[in-house]
Design a protein around this motif. Structure first.
Motif, PDB file in Angstrom:
ATOM      1  N   ASP A  61      33.517  41.882  33.700  1.00  0.00           N
ATOM      2  CA  ASP A  61      32.778  41.176  32.628  1.00  0.00           C
ATOM      3  C   ASP A  61      31.669  40.370  33.086  1.00  0.00           C
ATOM      4  N   TYR A  62      30.875  39.759  32.353  1.00  0.00           N
ATOM      5  CA  TYR A  62      29.763  38.882  32.751  1.00  0.00           C
ATOM      6  C   TYR A  62      30.425  37.484  33.279  1.00  0.00           C
ATOM      7  N   MET A  63      29.834  37.046  34.283  1.00  0.00           N
ATOM      8  CA  MET A  63      30.274  35.676  34.896  1.00  0.00           C
ATOM      9  C   MET A  63      29.147  34.745  35.046  1.00  0.00           C
ATOM     10  N   ASP A  64      29.295  33.423  34.956  1.00  0.00           N
ATOM     11  CA  ASP A  64      28.124  32.464  35.451  1.00  0.00           C
ATOM     12  C   ASP A  64      27.868  32.628  36.800  1.00  0.00           C
ATOM     13  N   ALA A  65      26.739  32.843  37.048  1.00  0.00           N
ATOM     14  CA  ALA A  65      26.218  32.543  38.622  1.00  0.00           C
ATOM     15  C   ALA A  65      25.937  31.092  38.675  1.00  0.00           C
ATOM     16  N   THR A  66      27.166  30.288  39.120  1.00  0.00           N
ATOM     17  CA  THR A  66      26.901  28.839  39.343  1.00  0.00           C
ATOM     18  C   THR A  66      26.398  28.861  40.384  1.00  0.00           C
ATOM     19  N   ASP A  67      25.190  27.840  40.640  1.00  0.00           N
ATOM     20  CA  ASP A  67      24.236  27.863  41.800  1.00  0.00           C
ATOM     21  C   ASP A  67      23.761  28.906  42.234  1.00  0.00           C
ATOM     22  N   GLY A  68      23.632  29.911  41.533  1.00  0.00           N
ATOM     23  CA  GLY A  68      23.104  31.118  41.825  1.00  0.00           C
ATOM     24  C   GLY A  68      24.029  32.291  42.593  1.00  0.00           C
ATOM     25  N   VAL A  69      25.260  32.049  42.360  1.00  0.00           N
ATOM     26  CA  VAL A  69      26.357  32.964  43.230  1.00  0.00           C
ATOM     27  C   VAL A  69      27.279  32.930  42.109  1.00  0.00           C
ATOM     28  N   ALA A  70      27.819  34.277  42.260  1.00  0.00           N
ATOM     29  CA  ALA A  70      29.164  34.764  41.455  1.00  0.00           C
ATOM     30  C   ALA A  70      29.854  35.596  42.589  1.00  0.00           C
ATOM     31  N   THR A  71      31.408  35.303  42.512  1.00  0.00           N
ATOM     32  CA  THR A  71      32.199  36.143  43.309  1.00  0.00           C
ATOM     33  C   THR A  71      33.298  36.857  42.400  1.00  0.00           C
ATOM     34  N   PHE A  72      33.531  38.015  42.790  1.00  0.00           N
ATOM     35  CA  PHE A  72      34.270  38.947  41.731  1.00  0.00           C
ATOM     36  C   PHE A  72      35.413  39.515  42.748  1.00  0.00           C
ATOM     37  N   ASN A  73      36.556  39.759  42.296  1.00  0.00           N
ATOM     38  CA  ASN A  73      37.549  40.458  42.862  1.00  0.00           C
ATOM     39  C   ASN A  73      37.908  41.712  42.080  1.00  0.00           C
ATOM     40  N   VAL A  74      37.225  42.944  42.549  1.00  0.00           N
ATOM     41  CA  VAL A  74      37.261  43.869  41.616  1.00  0.00           C
ATOM     42  C   VAL A  74      38.643  44.738  41.780  1.00  0.00           C
ATOM     43  N   ASP A  75      39.261  45.081  40.701  1.00  0.00           N
ATOM     44  CA  ASP A  75      40.398  46.132  40.755  1.00  0.00           C
ATOM     45  C   ASP A  75      39.671  47.402  40.746  1.00  0.00           C
ATOM     46  N   LEU A  76      40.292  48.176  41.748  1.00  0.00           N
ATOM     47  CA  LEU A  76      39.734  49.570  41.973  1.00  0.00           C
ATOM     48  C   LEU A  76      40.759  50.722  41.699  1.00  0.00           C
ATOM     49  N   THR A  77      41.929  50.172  41.032  1.00  0.00           N
ATOM     50  CA  THR A  77      43.086  51.059  40.874  1.00  0.00           C
ATOM     51  C   THR A  77      42.610  52.348  39.867  1.00  0.00           C
ATOM     52  N   ASN A  78      41.755  52.053  39.185  1.00  0.00           N
ATOM     53  CA  ASN A  78      41.512  53.226  38.350  1.00  0.00           C
ATOM     54  C   ASN A  78      40.105  54.028  38.530  1.00  0.00           C
ATOM     55  N   VAL A  79      39.678  53.349  39.603  1.00  0.00           N
ATOM     56  CA  VAL A  79      38.278  54.053  39.994  1.00  0.00           C
ATOM     57  C   VAL A  79      38.646  55.373  40.930  1.00  0.00           C
ATOM     58  N   ASP A  80      37.881  56.382  40.501  1.00  0.00           N
ATOM     59  CA  ASP A  80      38.121  57.800  41.069  1.00  0.00           C
ATOM     60  C   ASP A  80      37.094  57.986  42.131  1.00  0.00           C
ATOM     61  N   GLY A  81      37.202  58.874  42.901  1.00  0.00           N
ATOM     62  CA  GLY A  81      36.489  59.372  43.990  1.00  0.00           C
ATOM     63  C   GLY A  81      36.380  59.127  45.369  1.00  0.00           C
ATOM     64  N   ALA A  82      35.539  59.445  46.121  1.00  0.00           N
ATOM     65  CA  ALA A  82      35.680  59.099  47.300  1.00  0.00           C
ATOM     66  C   ALA A  82      34.691  58.000  47.937  1.00  0.00           C
ATOM     67  N   SER A  83      33.730  57.822  47.094  1.00  0.00           N
ATOM     68  CA  SER A  83      32.836  56.473  47.305  1.00  0.00           C
ATOM     69  C   SER A  83      32.335  55.861  46.121  1.00  0.00           C
ATOM     70  N   LEU A  84      31.934  54.895  46.421  1.00  0.00           N
ATOM     71  CA  LEU A  84      31.636  53.773  45.037  1.00  0.00           C
ATOM     72  C   LEU A  84      30.222  53.095  45.508  1.00  0.00           C
TER      73      LEU A  84
END
Length: 194
Positions: A136-159
């Motif tokens: 989802d969208y997140m505020d880029a506080t001080d120009g930075v946003a950090t995400f922890n992306v859940d990859l359990t439902n991501v298919d394929g060998a590359s991203l």
């Protein structure tokens, strides 16, 4: 009626920025294009320009149009996406950082007074350029946003991960959505039990 020379003046307040006489055209209509170069202003500050056109020989026949120019962040302001590694495991959350930067001055850092406030999200770039949201969208506080992306439902060998940024605009009707110039490429490993 005969074709006539046209006087065009561009004003900012009481200051005349440009005043020229253009020779008569050759057809039934005359089209003149002029660029209005603005002065530097603070972010979101507006200024009104007026453009007056009148016949050189008959100055009583004239028309004036007013244009409001608003100072917005430069077109060179884009999100940049980075990861700590070139590989990811689908059973672990992937840390991803997005920074708002000037693409032509990446080491200059973030300045909210000139770059504005942004919300960012992550997109997966798939085959044929198909984009799928990873967050989802997140505020880029001080120009930075950090995400922890859940990859359990991501298919394929590359991203391939792109960042999409939306400018938080105080102006009704003005929106701007931009994407990072290049994605983060990752090899996606399967961590599931055998």
């Amino acid at each position: 009626s005969a074709l006539a020379d046209l006087d065009v003046a561009i004003n900012r307040g009481a200051d005349t920025l440009e005043s020229e006489t253009y020779p008569a055209g050759y057809g039934d209509t005359q089209k003149i294009s002029r660029r209005i170069t603005t002065d530097e202003r603070k972010l979101w500050e507006s200024v009104v320009y007026s453009v007056t056109a009148k016949y050189n020989k008959v100055p009583d026949v004239s028309s004036t149009a007013k244009y409001t120019a608003v100072s917005v962040p430069s077109d060179s302001i884009l999100p940049a996406v980075t990861t700590d590694s070139a590989t990811a495991v689908n059973t672990k959350a992937l840390p991803v950082t997005v920074k708002i930067r000037d693409q032509y001055k990446p080491d200059a850092g973030y300045n909210p007074d000139t770059m504005g406030q942004w919300k960012v999200r992550l997109l997966r770039q798939g085959t044929y350029g198909v984009l799928t949201p990873l967050s989802d969208y997140m505020d880029a506080t001080d120009g930075v946003a950090t995400f922890n992306v859940d990859l359990t439902n991501v298919d394929g060998a590359s991203l391939r991960i792109l960042a999409e940024a939306t400018l938080v605009s105080p102006l009704s009707g003005y929106t701007r959505v931009v994407q990072s110039r290049s994605p983060a490429y990752l090899q996606l490993l399967r961590g599931n039990s055998i």
